[in-house]
Design a protein around this motif. Structure first.
Motif, PDB file in Angstrom:
ATOM      1  N   ASP A   1       0.809  -1.218   0.000  1.00  0.00           N
ATOM      2  CA  ASP A   1       0.000   0.000   0.000  1.00  0.00           C
ATOM      3  C   ASP A   1       0.843   1.270   0.000  1.00  0.00           C
ATOM      4  N   GLU A   2       2.148   1.113   0.041  1.00  0.00           N
ATOM      5  CA  GLU A   2       3.019   2.280   0.167  1.00  0.00           C
ATOM      6  C   GLU A   2       3.834   2.537  -1.096  1.00  0.00           C
ATOM      7  N   ILE A   3       4.230   3.782  -1.254  1.00  0.00           N
ATOM      8  CA  ILE A   3       5.131   4.181  -2.339  1.00  0.00           C
ATOM      9  C   ILE A   3       6.522   4.333  -1.725  1.00  0.00           C
ATOM     10  N   ILE A   4       7.490   3.643  -2.307  1.00  0.00           N
ATOM     11  CA  ILE A   4       8.877   3.761  -1.878  1.00  0.00           C
ATOM     12  C   ILE A   4       9.536   4.760  -2.823  1.00  0.00           C
ATOM     13  N   ASN A   5      10.056   5.835  -2.273  1.00  0.00           N
ATOM     14  CA  ASN A   5      10.643   6.911  -3.066  1.00  0.00           C
ATOM     15  C   ASN A   5      12.113   6.640  -3.379  1.00  0.00           C
ATOM     16  N   PRO A   6      12.653   7.335  -4.376  1.00  0.00           N
ATOM     17  CA  PRO A   6      14.074   7.177  -4.678  1.00  0.00           C
ATOM     18  C   PRO A   6      14.927   7.401  -3.422  1.00  0.00           C
ATOM     19  N   GLY A   7      15.896   6.516  -3.227  1.00  0.00           N
ATOM     20  CA  GLY A   7      16.752   6.604  -2.054  1.00  0.00           C
ATOM     21  C   GLY A   7      16.217   5.866  -0.846  1.00  0.00           C
ATOM     22  N   GLN A   8      15.109   5.165  -1.021  1.00  0.00           N
ATOM     23  CA  GLN A   8      14.535   4.399   0.077  1.00  0.00           C
ATOM     24  C   GLN A   8      14.510   2.915  -0.273  1.00  0.00           C
ATOM     25  N   CYS A   9      14.442   2.090   0.754  1.00  0.00           N
ATOM     26  CA  CYS A   9      14.238   0.656   0.561  1.00  0.00           C
ATOM     27  C   CYS A   9      13.531   0.104   1.787  1.00  0.00           C
ATOM     28  N   THR A  10      12.879  -1.016   1.622  1.00  0.00           N
ATOM     29  CA  THR A  10      12.274  -1.706   2.752  1.00  0.00           C
ATOM     30  C   THR A  10      13.063  -2.990   2.972  1.00  0.00           C
ATOM     31  N   VAL A  11      13.421  -3.218   4.215  1.00  0.00           N
ATOM     32  CA  VAL A  11      14.244  -4.368   4.569  1.00  0.00           C
ATOM     33  C   VAL A  11      13.784  -4.940   5.900  1.00  0.00           C
ATOM     34  N   THR A  12      14.229  -6.142   6.185  1.00  0.00           N
ATOM     35  CA  THR A  12      14.058  -6.728   7.507  1.00  0.00           C
ATOM     36  C   THR A  12      15.442  -6.865   8.135  1.00  0.00           C
ATOM     37  N   TYR A  13      15.469  -6.971   9.447  1.00  0.00           N
ATOM     38  CA  TYR A  13      16.753  -7.160  10.123  1.00  0.00           C
ATOM     39  C   TYR A  13      17.451  -8.412   9.597  1.00  0.00           C
ATOM     40  N   SER A  14      16.697  -9.504   9.489  1.00  0.00           N
ATOM     41  CA  SER A  14      17.317 -10.768   9.061  1.00  0.00           C
ATOM     42  C   SER A  14      17.868 -10.663   7.641  1.00  0.00           C
ATOM     43  N   GLN A  15      17.176  -9.956   6.780  1.00  0.00           N
ATOM     44  CA  GLN A  15      17.631  -9.765   5.397  1.00  0.00           C
ATOM     45  C   GLN A  15      18.961  -9.010   5.365  1.00  0.00           C
ATOM     46  N   VAL A  16      19.042  -7.915   6.091  1.00  0.00           N
ATOM     47  CA  VAL A  16      20.275  -7.119   6.103  1.00  0.00           C
ATOM     48  C   VAL A  16      21.417  -7.924   6.718  1.00  0.00           C
ATOM     49  N   CYS A  17      21.129  -8.620   7.817  1.00  0.00           N
ATOM     50  CA  CYS A  17      22.161  -9.435   8.462  1.00  0.00           C
ATOM     51  C   CYS A  17      22.701 -10.488   7.502  1.00  0.00           C
ATOM     52  N   ARG A  18      21.817 -11.155   6.809  1.00  0.00           N
ATOM     53  CA  ARG A  18      22.224 -12.226   5.890  1.00  0.00           C
ATOM     54  C   ARG A  18      23.065 -11.693   4.735  1.00  0.00           C
ATOM     55  N   PHE A  19      22.602 -10.648   4.081  1.00  0.00           N
ATOM     56  CA  PHE A  19      23.290 -10.162   2.887  1.00  0.00           C
ATOM     57  C   PHE A  19      24.483  -9.245   3.186  1.00  0.00           C
ATOM     58  N   ALA A  20      24.476  -8.587   4.336  1.00  0.00           N
ATOM     59  CA  ALA A  20      25.614  -7.733   4.698  1.00  0.00           C
ATOM     60  C   ALA A  20      26.659  -8.527   5.486  1.00  0.00           C
ATOM     61  N   GLY A  21      26.303  -9.741   5.898  1.00  0.00           N
ATOM     62  CA  GLY A  21      27.249 -10.586   6.619  1.00  0.00           C
ATOM     63  C   GLY A  21      27.547 -10.109   8.034  1.00  0.00           C
ATOM     64  N   VAL A  22      26.505  -9.625   8.716  1.00  0.00           N
ATOM     65  CA  VAL A  22      26.678  -9.117  10.079  1.00  0.00           C
ATOM     66  C   VAL A  22      25.691  -9.800  11.021  1.00  0.00           C
ATOM     67  N   THR A  23      25.985  -9.722  12.318  1.00  0.00           N
ATOM     68  CA  THR A  23      25.059 -10.239  13.325  1.00  0.00           C
ATOM     69  C   THR A  23      24.014  -9.161  13.620  1.00  0.00           C
ATOM     70  N   GLU A  24      22.956  -9.533  14.330  1.00  0.00           N
ATOM     71  CA  GLU A  24      21.928  -8.551  14.674  1.00  0.00           C
ATOM     72  C   GLU A  24      22.500  -7.462  15.585  1.00  0.00           C
ATOM     73  N   LYS A  25      23.395  -7.842  16.479  1.00  0.00           N
ATOM     74  CA  LYS A  25      24.038  -6.864  17.369  1.00  0.00           C
ATOM     75  C   LYS A  25      24.873  -5.868  16.550  1.00  0.00           C
ATOM     76  N   GLN A  26      25.621  -6.377  15.567  1.00  0.00           N
ATOM     77  CA  GLN A  26      26.421  -5.496  14.699  1.00  0.00           C
ATOM     78  C   GLN A  26      25.519  -4.600  13.866  1.00  0.00           C
ATOM     79  N   LEU A  27      24.387  -5.144  13.407  1.00  0.00           N
ATOM     80  CA  LEU A  27      23.448  -4.344  12.614  1.00  0.00           C
ATOM     81  C   LEU A  27      22.892  -3.193  13.445  1.00  0.00           C
TER      82      LEU A  27
END
Length: 128
Positions: free
Chosen positions: A43-69
């Motif tokens: 239902d939302e518009i994501i504008n240029p320069g924005q993204c929607t992510v989850t903690y687990s997604q960022v941790c997995r793809f950035a190679g970091v733990t949740e604490k580091q994130l």
């Protein structure tokens, strides 16, 4: 954005967190995920320069733990690089000054540059 690239400015070398792998990795992941044109997600518009992510997604793809994130988010927020807005399932991340830093690089330009790079690679292979 599969098969494309994003400019990384030399000014990143002036950032105190440039040698902090978890922070740098999260930053690079987020600028890679940010959209270049308004995009509808649910239902939302994501504008240029924005993204929607989850903690687990960022941790997995950035190679970091949740604490580091969590620490990386704090560092990037304090340096006014990102705005991180928690949601029910997803978080909305805004890259601050996106238009000034990356705005001139439109999606069309990215596709053209990727195709040009692919042509150069083919020509190099033929010459050898």
């Amino acid at each position: 954005m599969t098969g494309s690239w994003t400019k990384l400015y030399a000014s990143i070398n002036l950032k105190p967190w440039r040698t902090d792998f978890p922070v740098l990795s999260v930053y690079l992941y987020l600028i890679g995920e940010a959209v270049y044109k308004p995009t509808k997600k649910g239902d939302e518009i994501i504008n240029p320069g924005q993204c929607t992510v989850t903690y687990s997604q960022v941790c997995r793809f950035a190679g970091v733990t949740e604490k580091q994130l969590k620490r990386a988010i704090e560092v990037l927020r304090d340096d006014e690089i990102i705005e991180w807005e928690g949601r029910k399932k997803y978080c909305l991340v805004t890259i601050v000054n996106w238009e000034k830093t990356y705005g001139s690089q439109s999606q069309k330009e990215v596709k053209t540059e990727v195709k040009t790079d692919e042509k150069r690679e083919v020509k190099r292979d033929v010459k050898r």
